[in-house]
Design a protein around this motif. Sequence first.
Motif, PDB file in Angstrom:
ATOM      1  N   LYS B 402       0.285  -1.307  -0.279  1.00  0.00           N
ATOM      2  CA  LYS B 402      -0.424   0.081  -0.014  1.00  0.00           C
ATOM      3  C   LYS B 402       0.997   1.139   0.319  1.00  0.00           C
ATOM      4  N   ALA B 403       0.474   2.450  -1.090  1.00  0.00           N
ATOM      5  CA  ALA B 403       1.847   2.978  -0.911  1.00  0.00           C
ATOM      6  C   ALA B 403       1.260   4.085  -0.593  1.00  0.00           C
ATOM      7  N   ALA B 404       2.560   5.092  -0.027  1.00  0.00           N
ATOM      8  CA  ALA B 404       1.376   6.216   1.119  1.00  0.00           C
ATOM      9  C   ALA B 404       1.230   7.061  -0.541  1.00  0.00           C
ATOM     10  N   PHE B 405       0.546   8.157   0.448  1.00  0.00           N
ATOM     11  CA  PHE B 405      -0.151   9.397  -0.779  1.00  0.00           C
ATOM     12  C   PHE B 405      -0.904  10.681   0.189  1.00  0.00           C
ATOM     13  N   HIS B 406       0.379  11.708  -0.365  1.00  0.00           N
ATOM     14  CA  HIS B 406      -0.432  12.839   0.853  1.00  0.00           C
ATOM     15  C   HIS B 406      -0.309  14.008  -0.799  1.00  0.00           C
ATOM     16  N   ARG B 407      -1.102  15.244  -0.364  1.00  0.00           N
ATOM     17  CA  ARG B 407      -1.242  15.975  -1.893  1.00  0.00           C
ATOM     18  C   ARG B 407      -0.289  17.225  -1.014  1.00  0.00           C
ATOM     19  N   SER B 408      -0.524  17.528  -0.168  1.00  0.00           N
ATOM     20  CA  SER B 408      -0.241  19.145   0.442  1.00  0.00           C
ATOM     21  C   SER B 408       1.743  19.724   0.270  1.00  0.00           C
ATOM     22  N   GLY B 409       2.047  18.626  -0.566  1.00  0.00           N
ATOM     23  CA  GLY B 409       3.706  18.695  -0.801  1.00  0.00           C
ATOM     24  C   GLY B 409       4.601  19.174  -0.003  1.00  0.00           C
ATOM     25  N   ASP B 410       4.158  20.300   1.193  1.00  0.00           N
ATOM     26  CA  ASP B 410       5.378  20.296   1.969  1.00  0.00           C
ATOM     27  C   ASP B 410       5.957  19.397   2.872  1.00  0.00           C
ATOM     28  N   VAL B 411       7.070  20.038   3.957  1.00  0.00           N
ATOM     29  CA  VAL B 411       7.201  19.644   5.024  1.00  0.00           C
ATOM     30  C   VAL B 411       6.627  18.548   5.599  1.00  0.00           C
ATOM     31  N   ALA B 412       5.355  18.677   6.072  1.00  0.00           N
ATOM     32  CA  ALA B 412       5.154  17.885   6.802  1.00  0.00           C
ATOM     33  C   ALA B 412       4.412  16.367   6.201  1.00  0.00           C
ATOM     34  N   ALA B 413       4.174  17.170   4.538  1.00  0.00           N
ATOM     35  CA  ALA B 413       3.335  15.966   3.614  1.00  0.00           C
ATOM     36  C   ALA B 413       4.320  15.046   3.676  1.00  0.00           C
ATOM     37  N   ARG B 414       5.676  15.717   3.861  1.00  0.00           N
ATOM     38  CA  ARG B 414       6.793  14.604   3.397  1.00  0.00           C
ATOM     39  C   ARG B 414       7.374  13.726   4.647  1.00  0.00           C
ATOM     40  N   ALA B 415       7.678  14.317   5.878  1.00  0.00           N
ATOM     41  CA  ALA B 415       7.390  13.274   7.446  1.00  0.00           C
ATOM     42  C   ALA B 415       6.491  12.436   7.214  1.00  0.00           C
ATOM     43  N   LYS B 416       5.062  13.054   6.969  1.00  0.00           N
ATOM     44  CA  LYS B 416       3.883  12.097   6.613  1.00  0.00           C
ATOM     45  C   LYS B 416       4.195  10.629   6.080  1.00  0.00           C
ATOM     46  N   VAL B 417       3.926  10.730   4.745  1.00  0.00           N
ATOM     47  CA  VAL B 417       4.608   9.680   3.971  1.00  0.00           C
ATOM     48  C   VAL B 417       5.994   8.932   4.315  1.00  0.00           C
ATOM     49  N   ARG B 418       6.875   9.417   5.103  1.00  0.00           N
ATOM     50  CA  ARG B 418       8.216   8.626   5.671  1.00  0.00           C
ATOM     51  C   ARG B 418       7.476   7.955   6.573  1.00  0.00           C
ATOM     52  N   PHE B 419       6.841   8.303   7.735  1.00  0.00           N
ATOM     53  CA  PHE B 419       6.232   7.269   9.043  1.00  0.00           C
ATOM     54  C   PHE B 419       5.142   6.810   7.794  1.00  0.00           C
ATOM     55  N   GLU B 420       4.022   6.858   6.824  1.00  0.00           N
ATOM     56  CA  GLU B 420       3.564   5.331   6.919  1.00  0.00           C
ATOM     57  C   GLU B 420       3.989   4.534   5.969  1.00  0.00           C
TER      58      GLU B 420
END
Lengths: 175, 527
Positions: B402-420
């Motif tokens: 299951k690939a991680a997926f976010h849309r906001s594209g900021d540092v927070a989103a990249r941190a979220k993707v890493r956690f997931e």
Amino acid sequence: MWKILRQIARNGIRTEPAPQADPDFQSETQRIHQDILDILGQALTIREVDAGSCNGCELEIHAVNNPYYNLEGFGIKFVASPRHADMLLVTGPVSRNMAMALKRTYDAMPAPKLVVAIGDCGRDGGIFGESYACLGGVAKVIPVDLTIPGCPPEPIEILKGILTAVRYGQKKSPR
Amino acid sequence: MHLPGLKLDLKGLPAPIPLSRGMVDAADWSAAALAVAECGGRLVALWGSDRRQGETGNFVISAAYAMQDGMIWLDLPLTGAQSGYPDISGIFSFAGRMQRATADLLGIHAENAADTRPWLNHGAWPVEHFPLRREVNGAACFDGRSLKDYPFVRVEGDGVHEIAVGPVHAGIIEPGHFRFSVVGEKVLRLEERLGYKHKGIEKRFEQLPASEGHRLAGRVSGDSTVAYAWAYCMALESAWNLQIPARASWLRALMLERERVANHLGDLGALGNDAAFSFGLAQFMCLKEDWLRLNKELFGHRFMMDKIIPGGVDVPLDAPLDAPGLARLVAQCELVEREVHQLRSIYDNHAGLQDRFITTGRVVPELAKQLGLTGFAARASGISHDLRVDFPISPYRELGVKAAFHRSGDVAARAKVRFEEILESLRLIRRMASGLPDGEQRVNPDKEMPAGFGAGRIEGWRGEIFVALEIGASDQGEQGNRILRCHCHDPSWQNWPVLEYAVIGNIVPDFPLINKSFNLSYSGPDL
């Protein structure tokens, strides 16, 4: 905030006793620590330069700074400027594009300067060798006091090497 | 596989991920790039080769395109005295630096390209010396040359000034130069100059036997050593049509996921630290250290270097990697999962940290698509490519990702993707450790294998690692087959130019945070 405090308390102090890879090392550590104080006053400051590594050595130098090895507990600190540094820690091989930056960093340091070359590549260019793009080992550009071999050397080896270089440097420079 | 509107003669290569290779002429070179862009494909890599043999053969420029149904590898031979090929940086902007690197190494140019400044050649070797040409001796050295100044693009205007950073940076990081044009503390423009770590890796490959290439590939970017070694071995096995045992591919994937977790753990700690939350660094670095120590115990190396070899893996067949060892892997995953959940809740609820993370270094989905952002950073900007999902090879096919997926594209989103991605990889590692097939974990290639072309694609932790390989005939001697050409492509090629956009309008002190949220490789694209 309580969550942070709880996490800190739960994990406790992870710092391990000084390196035990060498049986004599435990007692030696204290002597070396004393050496650092004698030679350098309060502490040892290190400037790291990546002169062309694959970045594997950097990962292990980062690891030396984690709570397990507790480098700062020895009075050793990584600093941002070569002008504040007693020791230059260099990973290699030295690419030709980095040779000038490395030499200038070395020149900017106050004497006495200690230089420690990290890894097989810092020693002799390692798998990359010497070529149109690569000078090879760190000693091709600046004088090296000690080399820590390995690909990459493990944190404990880096720690041992740094401490050994401090002692070796003391022998070399008349006080 | 085909491109709409083009008649291409494509031939499939025996690779685990569908891949076709074919020749084009100069007109079709640009038309193909355009067709790829129009049907939603992406340029993965662009590189040049010297295939001259005496009076015959040519310089060749090659491009690898990722399509919905696989990959297309196109070769454009430059006939006669021709040393140019059509520029495609107007279609795929990040191709510009790859074209400039090819010009430095091989002396073939993109015609009418807007930017023709040298990229890898900083003056350390003569401009008329092209190291990747056949006649050039790999041992040729040029001592005592001084480096040249680089014409950075200047920003003019009231109160605009420049901040020059690097190549030696303040922290323990790789060397590169960043030229900021700022007003006050706001960044108007960032221009990167890289290539400081150029070590001549591609020439070095040509001096190695094919059976040794995985060691050099594993040192293109040390933090992705598993991904590179696997991509190289996949390319070699594709050239040789070698099937590896099931156990080998499971163990390869197990190591790849462990590499992903190790890097994400370290970077999440560093992200906290860059926002003055050193608690995060200490906590995550402890987790990473435990992780690396178990790597050492079970696989024999903290980063699992040289553990993926042509034909399989070089890890213990029994103890310490026996049932109790695998049980330790599972237990460690459970422990790390608990800790990561805990730390995530602390990160999520820390107002100061989130204030630094949210809206910082933003790459919106439209920009990400236009600039060709790739890897986990793309998955934080609304682009859902992940080779493990799009072209699952064993064991990903069996386990599902299951690939991680976010849309906001900021540092927070990249941190979220890493956690997931950490949590998903922990799940995969547990499944791999408990379902590891028995049997052989290596096939030995013969001494004399056929010459030919191969390619490998692996979803490393940073993004897609691609290796294009051309193997020569066996010399019937000790060395076996030689490497004629090996191009290793790092996803940082695509993402470095995006970083230049991500920082626009941010304040200078947020640059380290933004930079770390991508954590791009210098060594990988510098080669």
